[in-house]
Design a protein around this motif. Structure first.
Motif, PDB file in Angstrom:
ATOM      1  N   ALA A 126      -6.661   0.575   5.483  1.00  0.00           N
ATOM      2  CA  ALA A 126      -7.176   0.482   4.116  1.00  0.00           C
ATOM      3  C   ALA A 126      -6.039   0.227   3.128  1.00  0.00           C
ATOM      4  N   ILE A 127      -4.921   0.936   3.296  1.00  0.00           N
ATOM      5  CA  ILE A 127      -3.766   0.719   2.423  1.00  0.00           C
ATOM      6  C   ILE A 127      -3.240  -0.698   2.590  1.00  0.00           C
ATOM      7  N   SER A 128      -3.197  -1.171   3.838  1.00  0.00           N
ATOM      8  CA  SER A 128      -2.716  -2.524   4.108  1.00  0.00           C
ATOM      9  C   SER A 128      -3.584  -3.573   3.416  1.00  0.00           C
ATOM     10  N   LEU A 129      -4.894  -3.455   3.543  1.00  0.00           N
ATOM     11  CA  LEU A 129      -5.794  -4.419   2.917  1.00  0.00           C
ATOM     12  C   LEU A 129      -5.642  -4.410   1.400  1.00  0.00           C
ATOM     13  N   ALA A 130      -5.579  -3.218   0.822  1.00  0.00           N
ATOM     14  CA  ALA A 130      -5.429  -3.121  -0.631  1.00  0.00           C
ATOM     15  C   ALA A 130      -4.114  -3.726  -1.084  1.00  0.00           C
ATOM     16  N   THR A 131      -3.048  -3.462  -0.345  1.00  0.00           N
ATOM     17  CA  THR A 131      -1.733  -3.988  -0.725  1.00  0.00           C
ATOM     18  C   THR A 131      -1.711  -5.507  -0.651  1.00  0.00           C
ATOM     19  N   GLN A 132      -2.325  -6.068   0.353  1.00  0.00           N
ATOM     20  CA  GLN A 132      -2.354  -7.529   0.478  1.00  0.00           C
ATOM     21  C   GLN A 132      -3.086  -8.178  -0.691  1.00  0.00           C
ATOM     22  N   ALA A 137       3.841 -10.139  -0.719  1.00  0.00           N
ATOM     23  CA  ALA A 137       5.213 -10.605  -0.898  1.00  0.00           C
ATOM     24  C   ALA A 137       5.492 -10.925  -2.355  1.00  0.00           C
ATOM     25  N   GLY A 138       6.590 -10.375  -2.870  1.00  0.00           N
ATOM     26  CA  GLY A 138       7.034 -10.671  -4.219  1.00  0.00           C
ATOM     27  C   GLY A 138       6.529  -9.733  -5.283  1.00  0.00           C
ATOM     28  N   ALA A 139       5.486  -8.962  -5.004  1.00  0.00           N
ATOM     29  CA  ALA A 139       4.943  -8.047  -6.006  1.00  0.00           C
ATOM     30  C   ALA A 139       5.773  -6.767  -6.059  1.00  0.00           C
ATOM     31  N   THR A 140       5.673  -6.067  -7.166  1.00  0.00           N
ATOM     32  CA  THR A 140       6.362  -4.792  -7.350  1.00  0.00           C
ATOM     33  C   THR A 140       5.326  -3.683  -7.424  1.00  0.00           C
ATOM     34  N   ARG A 156       7.171  -2.504   2.962  1.00  0.00           N
ATOM     35  CA  ARG A 156       8.334  -3.320   3.342  1.00  0.00           C
ATOM     36  C   ARG A 156       7.904  -4.475   4.247  1.00  0.00           C
ATOM     37  N   ALA A 157       7.033  -4.171   5.215  1.00  0.00           N
ATOM     38  CA  ALA A 157       6.596  -5.201   6.153  1.00  0.00           C
ATOM     39  C   ALA A 157       5.844  -6.322   5.447  1.00  0.00           C
ATOM     40  N   LEU A 158       5.145  -5.995   4.365  1.00  0.00           N
ATOM     41  CA  LEU A 158       4.382  -6.997   3.621  1.00  0.00           C
ATOM     42  C   LEU A 158       5.221  -7.701   2.558  1.00  0.00           C
ATOM     43  N   GLY A 159       6.492  -7.343   2.446  1.00  0.00           N
ATOM     44  CA  GLY A 159       7.368  -7.989   1.475  1.00  0.00           C
ATOM     45  C   GLY A 159       7.190  -7.515   0.055  1.00  0.00           C
ATOM     46  N   THR A 160       6.580  -6.341  -0.108  1.00  0.00           N
ATOM     47  CA  THR A 160       6.363  -5.775  -1.439  1.00  0.00           C
ATOM     48  C   THR A 160       7.571  -4.955  -1.865  1.00  0.00           C
ATOM     49  N   THR A 161       8.005  -5.117  -3.098  1.00  0.00           N
ATOM     50  CA  THR A 161       9.104  -4.329  -3.645  1.00  0.00           C
ATOM     51  C   THR A 161       8.545  -3.027  -4.206  1.00  0.00           C
ATOM     52  N   VAL A 162       9.143  -1.905  -3.811  1.00  0.00           N
ATOM     53  CA  VAL A 162       8.677  -0.610  -4.304  1.00  0.00           C
ATOM     54  C   VAL A 162       9.704  -0.016  -5.250  1.00  0.00           C
ATOM     55  N   VAL A 163       9.221   0.571  -6.329  1.00  0.00           N
ATOM     56  CA  VAL A 163      10.077   1.202  -7.328  1.00  0.00           C
ATOM     57  C   VAL A 163       9.433   2.515  -7.737  1.00  0.00           C
ATOM     58  N   ASP A 164      10.268   3.513  -8.043  1.00  0.00           N
ATOM     59  CA  ASP A 164       9.685   4.772  -8.501  1.00  0.00           C
ATOM     60  C   ASP A 164       9.656   4.860 -10.022  1.00  0.00           C
ATOM     61  N   GLY A 166       7.202   3.501 -12.292  1.00  0.00           N
ATOM     62  CA  GLY A 166       5.929   2.815 -12.303  1.00  0.00           C
ATOM     63  C   GLY A 166       5.653   2.000 -13.547  1.00  0.00           C
ATOM     64  N   GLY A 167       6.413   2.231 -14.623  1.00  0.00           N
ATOM     65  CA  GLY A 167       6.168   1.508 -15.856  1.00  0.00           C
ATOM     66  C   GLY A 167       6.443   0.022 -15.758  1.00  0.00           C
ATOM     67  N   HIS A 168       7.232  -0.394 -14.760  1.00  0.00           N
ATOM     68  CA  HIS A 168       7.604  -1.795 -14.616  1.00  0.00           C
ATOM     69  C   HIS A 168       7.025  -2.400 -13.333  1.00  0.00           C
ATOM     70  N   ALA A 169       5.874  -1.886 -12.889  1.00  0.00           N
ATOM     71  CA  ALA A 169       5.283  -2.330 -11.636  1.00  0.00           C
ATOM     72  C   ALA A 169       4.053  -3.201 -11.888  1.00  0.00           C
ATOM     73  N   ASP A 170       3.763  -4.055 -10.891  1.00  0.00           N
ATOM     74  CA  ASP A 170       2.549  -4.877 -10.944  1.00  0.00           C
ATOM     75  C   ASP A 170       1.322  -4.069 -10.553  1.00  0.00           C
ATOM     76  N   ALA A 171       1.516  -3.019  -9.763  1.00  0.00           N
ATOM     77  CA  ALA A 171       0.434  -2.150  -9.310  1.00  0.00           C
ATOM     78  C   ALA A 171       1.043  -0.801  -8.946  1.00  0.00           C
TER      79      ALA A 171
END
Length: 394
Positions: A126-132, A137-140, A156-164, A166-171
């Protein structure tokens, strides 16, 4: 897992196992944290160590699995006319099971219908589907400072950048009911803050039914159904072996999610769904949750008492629910060395760095799972062994 430079912390070969216990004269080791591949190897070796008490892994209590009732549900599922339990099904999952899940969410304030639910192969899918859908790839993706390592690996496997930040994130990805690893409930201010960003939210509700002091709280899905991807699972409240979870995506994106789901696996397995649907139809699941909350709350309190008695200098955060206690010791040894030393003392734990997107080893922290030890007395003995190890290495 992919090897990195962090794997330069060399564990001994199997011929050299077990590790030699450090003594009071040995200085705390410095260096890099335990690489993810080496950490997995060490966990597996620890699991094979006779007499070891494990506070690692985040597993539900095996003694609480309803084996007899699931066995009866299995037999009834196979006896059904035309035996749909052994046949192909639809990508979205069993209708009756989806109706049951939707009803539970409506009781918590979310206006969802059966057709909003997509049954998945555990919460991880479920997390994988939502993340896709929201990232890829390329999203924050904004996360909490410490969070579920399985989600971090997936991002990481999906190429998503993670930041703690959250104010500067796409999701955002978060666990508002009960977080992993800290066992925290998201504060009213935190809820308002993340909702005010107007960004998509992946709401991981894995431990929501295991809040110690109440029933599951109102989900973020109830506040923003147009942008919340709600993730749930039966792994924590029933058993992980069935591998049944669910996803509630925004209605405007349901077809996109279903296409990804069908391409990935055609459908979640029919037999576990049929067993689960039969079990839920014939058993009192609410009463089961009452017992589980009492059981895990008692174990959490006993571990907390043991930590305050044997390791009074450690910072202990009492959890609001879930399976574990997050602790920050009063020292900064290398976590790889301390984990290896702890195993030599007959106890294992989850080090803090895998829960952080950066892999930071500071501040030094441990997740101690009270959920799956074989008896309550092992909580006291395991903490005593941990304290003995701490005295030897610091």
């Amino acid at each position: 897992m992919e090897a990195t430079a962090l794997d330069r912390y060399a564990l001994p070969s199997s011929e050299d196992w077990p590790l030699q216990a450090p003594t009071a004269n040995d200085p705390p080791r410095s260096g890099l944290r335990l690489g993810l591949g080496r950490f997995e190897e060490l966990k597996r070796r620890a699991a094979r160590t006779p007499g070891l008490i494990s506070f690692a892994g985040g597993l539900p209590a095996p003694g609480e699995f309803p084996r007899a009732k699931l066995s009866a549900a299995f037999v009834r599922a196979l006896q059904a006319p035309s035996c749909p339990a052994l046949q192909y099904g639809w990508p979205e999952g069993d209708e009756d099971l989806r109706s049951w899940i939707a009803g539970r969410l409506r009781r918590r304030g979310a206006q969802v219908a059966r057709d909003d639910i997509i049954v998945t192969s555990g919460a991880q899918q479920a997390i994988s589907l939502a993340t896709q859908v929201v990232g890829g790839a390329g999203a924050t993706l904004g996360i909490e400072p410490e969070t579920y390592p399985g989600a971090l690996d997936l991002f990481r496997a999906l190429g998503t950048t993670v930041v703690d930040d959250g104010g500067h994130a796409d999701a955002h990805y978060l666990m508002p009911a009960v977080s992993n690893p800290r066992g925290r409930r998201l504060s009213p201010h935190g809820r308002s803050r993340v909702l005010s960003t107007l960004r998509p939210i992946i709401e991981d509700d894995a431990y929501a039914d295991l809040c110690f002091d109440s029933v599951a709280p109102r989900p973020l899905l109830a506040e923003a159904p147009d942008r919340v991807f709600h993730v749930g699972t039966f792994s924590k409240t029933l058993c992980p072996g069935l591998r049944v979870g669910w996803l509630v995506p925004p209605r405007s994106l349901r077809n996109d999610v279903l296409k990804l789901k069908q391409a990935a696996d055609l459908q979640a397995a029919s037999l576990p769904q049929a067993i689960l649907e039969d079990y839920l139809r014939n058993e009192d699941f609410d009463q089961r949750l009452v017992r589980l909350r009492e059981f895990y709350a008692r174990r959490a309190a006993r571990m907390e008492q043991a930590l305050r008695r044997h390791l009074p200098g450690w910072r202990v955060e009492p959890p609001a629910g879930g399976f574990a206690i997050w602790v920050e010791p009063d020292g900064e040894p290398n976590e790889a060395f301390f984990l290896a030393a702890a195993i030599e003392h007959g106890v294992a734990f989850d080090p803090g760095s895998p829960f952080r997107a950066s892999g930071a080893i500071r501040p030094f922290a441990l997740r101690l799972c009270f959920s799956s030890v074989s008896c309550d007395e092992e909580l006291d003995e395991g903490v005593r062994r941990l304290a003995s190890c701490w005295a030897d290495v610091t």
